[in-house]
Design an enzyme around this catalytic site. Sequence first.
Site, PDB file in Angstrom:
ATOM      1  CB  SER A   1      -4.025   4.953  -8.968  1.00 50.98           C
ATOM      2  OG  SER A   1      -4.746   5.881  -8.863  1.00 50.98           O
TER       3      SER A   1
ATOM      4  CE1 TYR B   1       0.638   7.646  -6.970  1.00 50.22           C
ATOM      5  CE2 TYR B   1      -2.258   7.820  -8.609  1.00 50.22           C
ATOM      6  CZ  TYR B   1      -1.057   7.175  -6.984  1.00 50.22           C
ATOM      7  OH  TYR B   1      -2.216   6.791  -6.312  1.00 50.22           O
TER       8      TYR B   1
ATOM      9  CG  ASN C   1      -1.543   1.355   1.602  1.00 50.81           C
ATOM     10  OD1 ASN C   1      -2.413   1.472   0.863  1.00 50.81           O
ATOM     11  ND2 ASN C   1      -0.704   2.131   2.310  1.00 50.81           N
TER      12      ASN C   1
HETATM   13  P1  NAP Z   1      -0.772   9.125   2.423  1.00 53.02           P
HETATM   14  O1  NAP Z   1      -1.860   9.182   3.816  1.00 53.02           O
HETATM   15  O2  NAP Z   1      -0.235   9.720   2.191  1.00 53.02           O
HETATM   16  O3  NAP Z   1      -0.170   7.649   2.996  1.00 53.02           O
HETATM   17  C1  NAP Z   1       1.519   6.741   2.142  1.00 53.02           C
HETATM   18  C2  NAP Z   1       2.189   5.919   3.562  1.00 53.02           C
HETATM   19  O4  NAP Z   1       2.733   5.539   2.467  1.00 53.02           O
HETATM   20  C3  NAP Z   1       2.251   6.371   4.475  1.00 53.02           C
HETATM   21  O5  NAP Z   1       2.078   5.554   5.634  1.00 53.02           O
HETATM   22  C4  NAP Z   1       4.089   6.575   4.063  1.00 53.02           C
HETATM   23  O6  NAP Z   1       4.845   6.059   5.863  1.00 53.02           O
HETATM   24  C5  NAP Z   1       3.937   5.325   3.605  1.00 53.02           C
HETATM   25  N1  NAP Z   1       5.514   5.612   2.519  1.00 53.02           N
HETATM   26  C6  NAP Z   1       5.739   6.709   1.514  1.00 53.02           C
HETATM   27  N2  NAP Z   1       6.537   6.375   1.810  1.00 53.02           N
HETATM   28  C7  NAP Z   1       6.815   5.063   1.741  1.00 53.02           C
HETATM   29  C8  NAP Z   1       8.186   4.405   1.968  1.00 53.02           C
HETATM   30  N3  NAP Z   1       9.525   4.659   1.202  1.00 53.02           N
HETATM   31  N4  NAP Z   1       8.563   3.258   2.396  1.00 53.02           N
HETATM   32  C9  NAP Z   1       7.240   2.784   3.336  1.00 53.02           C
HETATM   33  N5  NAP Z   1       6.222   3.688   3.503  1.00 53.02           N
HETATM   34  C10 NAP Z   1       6.047   4.788   2.759  1.00 53.02           C
HETATM   35  O7  NAP Z   1      -2.020   8.381   1.478  1.00 53.02           O
HETATM   36  P2  NAP Z   1      -2.746   7.234   1.200  1.00 53.02           P
HETATM   37  O8  NAP Z   1      -3.816   8.099  -0.076  1.00 53.02           O
HETATM   38  O9  NAP Z   1      -3.241   6.219   2.248  1.00 53.02           O
HETATM   39  O10 NAP Z   1      -2.685   6.179   0.186  1.00 53.02           O
HETATM   40  C11 NAP Z   1      -2.088   4.926  -0.233  1.00 53.02           C
HETATM   41  C12 NAP Z   1      -2.071   4.014  -1.347  1.00 53.02           C
HETATM   42  O11 NAP Z   1      -3.095   4.370  -2.012  1.00 53.02           O
HETATM   43  C13 NAP Z   1      -0.800   4.718  -1.779  1.00 53.02           C
HETATM   44  O12 NAP Z   1      -0.874   3.788  -2.806  1.00 53.02           O
HETATM   45  C14 NAP Z   1      -1.580   5.302  -2.948  1.00 53.02           C
HETATM   46  O13 NAP Z   1      -1.080   6.108  -4.546  1.00 53.02           O
HETATM   47  C15 NAP Z   1      -2.923   4.761  -3.281  1.00 53.02           C
HETATM   48  N6  NAP Z   1      -3.914   5.358  -4.270  1.00 53.02           N
HETATM   49  C16 NAP Z   1      -4.370   6.520  -2.518  1.00 53.02           C
HETATM   50  C17 NAP Z   1      -5.817   7.444  -3.388  1.00 53.02           C
HETATM   51  C18 NAP Z   1      -5.938   8.239  -2.586  1.00 53.02           C
HETATM   52  O14 NAP Z   1      -7.009   8.983  -3.281  1.00 53.02           O
HETATM   53  N7  NAP Z   1      -6.103   8.794  -1.436  1.00 53.02           N
HETATM   54  C19 NAP Z   1      -6.347   6.710  -4.614  1.00 53.02           C
HETATM   55  C20 NAP Z   1      -5.620   5.770  -5.170  1.00 53.02           C
HETATM   56  C21 NAP Z   1      -5.459   5.597  -4.993  1.00 53.02           C
HETATM   57  P3  NAP Z   1       5.595   7.217   6.220  1.00 53.02           P
HETATM   58  O15 NAP Z   1       4.625   8.395   6.720  1.00 53.02           O
HETATM   59  O16 NAP Z   1       6.503   6.809   7.368  1.00 53.02           O
HETATM   60  O17 NAP Z   1       6.837   8.063   5.151  1.00 53.02           O
END
Ligand code: NAP
Length: 235
Positions: A130, A143, A78
């Site tokens: 995504s 992305y 994730n």
């Molecule tokens: P978020 O709130 O920004 O959380 C991102 C998470 O990834 C955080 O726990 C962060 O941990 C971790 N992370 C980032 N870089 C990392 C690394 N190099 N190694 C290990 N952990 C890392 O994002 P979210 O919205 O929950 O998104 C989660 C997933 O869903 C992502 O893959 C995103 O692309 C996908 N997604 C999100 C959406 C949306 O609308 N939100 C839509 C489609 C897909 P730290 O804070 O410790 O760095």
Amino acid sequence: MLKTALITGGTGGIGEAICRRLAAEGYTIIINYSRSHEKAEALAKELHGTALCFDVADSKKTADAIRNAGRIDLLVNNAGISEIELFTHITPEKARRIMEVNLWGTMNCSRAVLPSMISQKSGCIINISSMWGQCGASCEVDYSASKAGIIGFTKALAKEAAPSGIRVNCIAPGFIMTEMNSRFSPEDLELIREEIPLGIFGEPRHIADAAAFLASDHAEYITGQVLAVNGGMII
Ligand code: NAP
């Protein structure tokens, strides 16, 4: 038997919801993070799990951390980052980092858990892609490419791992309200909401529900698939 789930990026909006949901399903939770130490430790304490710090983009550190973590039955890839910038303006360093965290990170973690899953003859991997990986987004070209790569990776690995009793699936979230989308203005958010047929933004729990389903025996005959959870935005 108690099962263990590793959720990468377990401190983020979607990751935390997945951790909570899988803990409620009875999994022992390992919460990966890269920077959010306090949040990871607090969540791990609350869910009686473990916090595990490593950068998923670093293949060596990822392999070492996962090897030391013990048996893993379910991996949810994730962790992810995004940048909103024109393809012609984004620096190669930023573009490379997006690919390394999102796609390479997914592959690193999968490669690290697979040997023990293969010897167990069971296991489940869920990759978070995504909707932009399905249809592409302007100003999020790198992305989108990383997330499309995750879909291709899911399909190919599903074929390779199926004879070992391992299922590999993918969730393609739509617009989910988390920190990742905090940069949008209220006006932009309203324009986006109008594009969603169900008329509401997704919540992290919608993705957690999909992950819990794909991890469960109810999905025992499902592998190599992309489950779109987007309120009808991409059909
Ligand atoms: P978020 O709130 O920004 O959380 C991102 C998470 O990834 C955080 O726990 C962060 O941990 C971790 N992370 C980032 N870089 C990392 C690394 N190099 N190694 C290990 N952990 C890392 O994002 P979210 O919205 O929950 O998104 C989660 C997933 O869903 C992502 O893959 C995103 O692309 C996908 N997604 C999100 C959406 C949306 O609308 N939100 C839509 C489609 C897909 P730290 O804070 O410790 O760095």
